[in-house]
Design a protein around this motif. Structure first.
Motif, PDB file in Angstrom:
ATOM      1  N   ASP A  17      11.169  -8.578  -5.044  1.00 14.84           N
ATOM      2  CA  ASP A  17      10.150  -7.966  -4.190  1.00 14.84           C
ATOM      3  C   ASP A  17      10.529  -8.082  -2.714  1.00 14.84           C
ATOM      4  N   ALA A  18      11.057  -9.244  -2.330  1.00 14.79           N
ATOM      5  CA  ALA A  18      11.450  -9.451  -0.934  1.00 14.79           C
ATOM      6  C   ALA A  18      12.573  -8.505  -0.531  1.00 14.79           C
ATOM      7  N   MET A  19      13.533  -8.297  -1.436  1.00 15.18           N
ATOM      8  CA  MET A  19      14.642  -7.400  -1.137  1.00 15.18           C
ATOM      9  C   MET A  19      14.154  -5.953  -1.046  1.00 15.18           C
ATOM     10  N   ASP A  20      13.237  -5.567  -1.922  1.00 16.32           N
ATOM     11  CA  ASP A  20      12.676  -4.218  -1.867  1.00 16.32           C
ATOM     12  C   ASP A  20      11.896  -4.018  -0.574  1.00 16.32           C
ATOM     13  N   PHE A  21      11.178  -5.041  -0.154  1.00 21.11           N
ATOM     14  CA  PHE A  21      10.452  -4.989   1.118  1.00 21.11           C
ATOM     15  C   PHE A  21      11.399  -4.747   2.283  1.00 21.11           C
ATOM     16  N   MET A  22      12.511  -5.489   2.303  1.00 21.48           N
ATOM     17  CA  MET A  22      13.457  -5.345   3.412  1.00 21.48           C
ATOM     18  C   MET A  22      14.118  -3.968   3.389  1.00 21.48           C
ATOM     19  N   GLY A  23      14.387  -3.459   2.183  1.00 17.37           N
ATOM     20  CA  GLY A  23      14.917  -2.102   2.080  1.00 17.37           C
ATOM     21  C   GLY A  23      13.943  -1.090   2.654  1.00 17.37           C
ATOM     22  N   TRP A  24      12.677  -1.248   2.315  1.00 11.66           N
ATOM     23  CA  TRP A  24      11.612  -0.371   2.843  1.00 11.66           C
ATOM     24  C   TRP A  24      11.542  -0.463   4.367  1.00 11.66           C
ATOM     25  N   PHE A  25      11.597  -1.680   4.897  1.00 14.86           N
ATOM     26  CA  PHE A  25      11.483  -1.867   6.349  1.00 14.86           C
ATOM     27  C   PHE A  25      12.662  -1.229   7.075  1.00 14.86           C
ATOM     28  N   ILE A  26      13.864  -1.447   6.563  1.00 11.93           N
ATOM     29  CA  ILE A  26      15.061  -0.875   7.188  1.00 11.93           C
ATOM     30  C   ILE A  26      15.026   0.645   7.122  1.00 11.93           C
ATOM     31  N   TYR A  27      14.579   1.166   5.985  1.00 13.14           N
ATOM     32  CA  TYR A  27      14.423   2.620   5.812  1.00 13.14           C
ATOM     33  C   TYR A  27      13.459   3.181   6.862  1.00 13.14           C
ATOM     34  N   LYS A  28      12.340   2.495   7.078  1.00 16.65           N
ATOM     35  CA  LYS A  28      11.349   2.969   8.040  1.00 16.65           C
ATOM     36  C   LYS A  28      11.834   2.813   9.484  1.00 16.65           C
ATOM     37  N   SER A  29      12.668   1.794   9.732  1.00 13.40           N
ATOM     38  CA  SER A  29      13.234   1.633  11.078  1.00 13.40           C
ATOM     39  C   SER A  29      14.112   2.824  11.429  1.00 13.40           C
ATOM     40  N   GLN A  30      14.802   3.360  10.438  1.00 13.22           N
ATOM     41  CA  GLN A  30      15.594   4.561  10.678  1.00 13.22           C
ATOM     42  C   GLN A  30      14.687   5.768  10.928  1.00 13.22           C
ATOM     43  N   LYS A  31      13.633   5.890  10.134  1.00 16.50           N
ATOM     44  CA  LYS A  31      12.726   7.020  10.265  1.00 16.50           C
ATOM     45  C   LYS A  31      11.962   6.999  11.584  1.00 16.50           C
ATOM     46  N   LEU A  32      11.474   5.841  11.968  1.00 17.22           N
ATOM     47  CA  LEU A  32      10.608   5.735  13.141  1.00 17.22           C
ATOM     48  C   LEU A  32      11.376   5.582  14.453  1.00 17.22           C
ATOM     49  N   ASN A  33      12.480   4.829  14.414  1.00 17.62           N
ATOM     50  CA  ASN A  33      13.209   4.520  15.651  1.00 17.62           C
ATOM     51  C   ASN A  33      14.652   5.000  15.642  1.00 17.62           C
ATOM     52  N   LYS A  34      15.017   5.786  14.634  1.00 17.59           N
ATOM     53  CA  LYS A  34      16.369   6.347  14.539  1.00 17.59           C
ATOM     54  C   LYS A  34      17.458   5.273  14.513  1.00 17.59           C
ATOM     55  N   THR A  35      17.125   4.105  13.979  1.00 16.87           N
ATOM     56  CA  THR A  35      18.092   3.015  13.881  1.00 16.87           C
ATOM     57  C   THR A  35      18.877   3.151  12.585  1.00 16.87           C
ATOM     58  N   ARG A  73       0.827  -1.211   0.000  1.00  9.59           N
ATOM     59  CA  ARG A  73       0.000   0.000   0.000  1.00  9.59           C
ATOM     60  C   ARG A  73       0.862   1.262   0.000  1.00  9.59           C
ATOM     61  N   GLU A  74       1.913   1.272   0.819  1.00 10.10           N
ATOM     62  CA  GLU A  74       2.752   2.466   0.943  1.00 10.10           C
ATOM     63  C   GLU A  74       3.642   2.692  -0.277  1.00 10.10           C
ATOM     64  N   THR A  75       4.096   1.619  -0.901  1.00  3.76           N
ATOM     65  CA  THR A  75       5.035   1.749  -2.019  1.00  3.76           C
ATOM     66  C   THR A  75       4.349   1.704  -3.381  1.00  3.76           C
ATOM     67  N   GLY A  76       3.117   1.244  -3.405  1.00  3.59           N
ATOM     68  CA  GLY A  76       2.429   1.097  -4.673  1.00  3.59           C
ATOM     69  C   GLY A  76       2.883  -0.117  -5.459  1.00  3.59           C
ATOM     70  N   ASN A  77       3.654  -0.986  -4.823  1.00  4.63           N
ATOM     71  CA  ASN A  77       4.143  -2.193  -5.488  1.00  4.63           C
ATOM     72  C   ASN A  77       3.087  -3.297  -5.397  1.00  4.63           C
ATOM     73  N   ASN A  78       1.920  -3.010  -5.960  1.00  4.44           N
ATOM     74  CA  ASN A  78       0.810  -3.952  -5.919  1.00  4.44           C
ATOM     75  C   ASN A  78       1.158  -5.209  -6.711  1.00  4.44           C
ATOM     76  N   GLY A  79       0.762  -6.329  -6.175  1.00  2.00           N
ATOM     77  CA  GLY A  79       1.069  -7.584  -6.841  1.00  2.00           C
ATOM     78  C   GLY A  79       2.424  -8.144  -6.485  1.00  2.00           C
ATOM     79  N   ALA A  80       3.147  -7.485  -5.574  1.00  2.00           N
ATOM     80  CA  ALA A  80       4.454  -7.997  -5.138  1.00  2.00           C
ATOM     81  C   ALA A  80       4.268  -9.356  -4.470  1.00  2.00           C
ATOM     82  N   ASP A  81       5.230 -10.244  -4.690  1.00  2.00           N
ATOM     83  CA  ASP A  81       5.160 -11.600  -4.148  1.00  2.00           C
ATOM     84  C   ASP A  81       6.280 -11.846  -3.153  1.00  2.00           C
TER      85      ASP A  81
END
Length: 204
Positions: free
Chosen positions: A120-138, A106-114
């Motif tokens: 897709d899995a690597m892009d997901f992990m990149g997104w998650f790590i990016y958000k961990s920095q934004k939300l928790n300053k990690t 929903r956030e990335t618009g990567n609809n249909g990702a598997d």
């Protein structure tokens, strides 16, 4: 075009079609990318998009699924022998749970990702790590705390829920050590992947 070049192209496409096979030597990131060159480009794409160093999500993915595209959590049992379903909805290379994966799409618009697709899995992990920095300053380079975020979720990490899980902190240290090893290994071989693969094929 010579028979040799036709054979090389055929071999290349055969290797790509087998890219769901787990790496033969998962302890060495150079060997991983030599076996599945397209994985390097997927990891590099995530790095360029999310600012995530390649060795961090790769070390986390190894811990989560051992690079198995269809990895699933163990079965849960009632009374020790009656199966009642999987312990979680995690699935695929990244072991992303269904709800978090849906948030990602929903956030990335990567609809249909598997989840069983490496890119897709690597892009997901990149997104998650990016958000961990934004939300928790990690820091994106902090494999230890990034894995704790990944395992506990952003809220759980903020509440320091991992303090009650010594086993998890020990696993996170393993991920950290692997990330450092991957980083050192990649420095020695990355240039071979950044060269034009087509020119490498026909250089001989």
């Amino acid at each position: 075009m010579s028979i040799k070049h036709i054979f090389i192209i055929f071999t290349l496409f055969s290797l790509v079609s087998c890219s769901t096979l787990p790496p033969k030597n998962p302890e060495n990131i150079c060997s991983i990318f030599e076996q599945n060159t397209d994985w390097y480009f997927a990891a590099k794409k995530a790095k360029d998009k999310w600012g995530v160093p390649i060795h961090v999500p790769m070390s986390m993915m190894y811990q989560e699924s051992s690079f198995k595209h269809d990895a699933i959590p163990p079965m849960d049992y009632f009374l020790g022998f009656i199966p009642i379903g999987r312990v979680s909805s995690a699935y695929g290379y990244s072991q992303a749970k269904t709800m978090t994966w849906n948030d990602y799409m929903r956030e990335t618009g990567n609809n249909g990702a598997d989840r069983d697709d490496f890119d897709d899995a690597m892009d997901f992990m990149g997104w998650f790590i990016y958000k961990s920095q934004k939300l928790n300053k990690t820091s994106k380079w902090d494999a230890y705390n990034q894995y704790l975020n990944y395992h506990e979720g952003w809220g759980g990490f903020k509440r320091k829920s991992y303090y009650k899980k010594k086993w998890l902190m020990a696993v996170s240290r393993k991920v950290e050590k692997r990330a450092k090893r991957y980083s050192a290994q990649l420095k020695k071989c990355e240039a071979s992947f950044t060269q034009g693969w087509w020119s490498r094929l026909f250089s001989s």
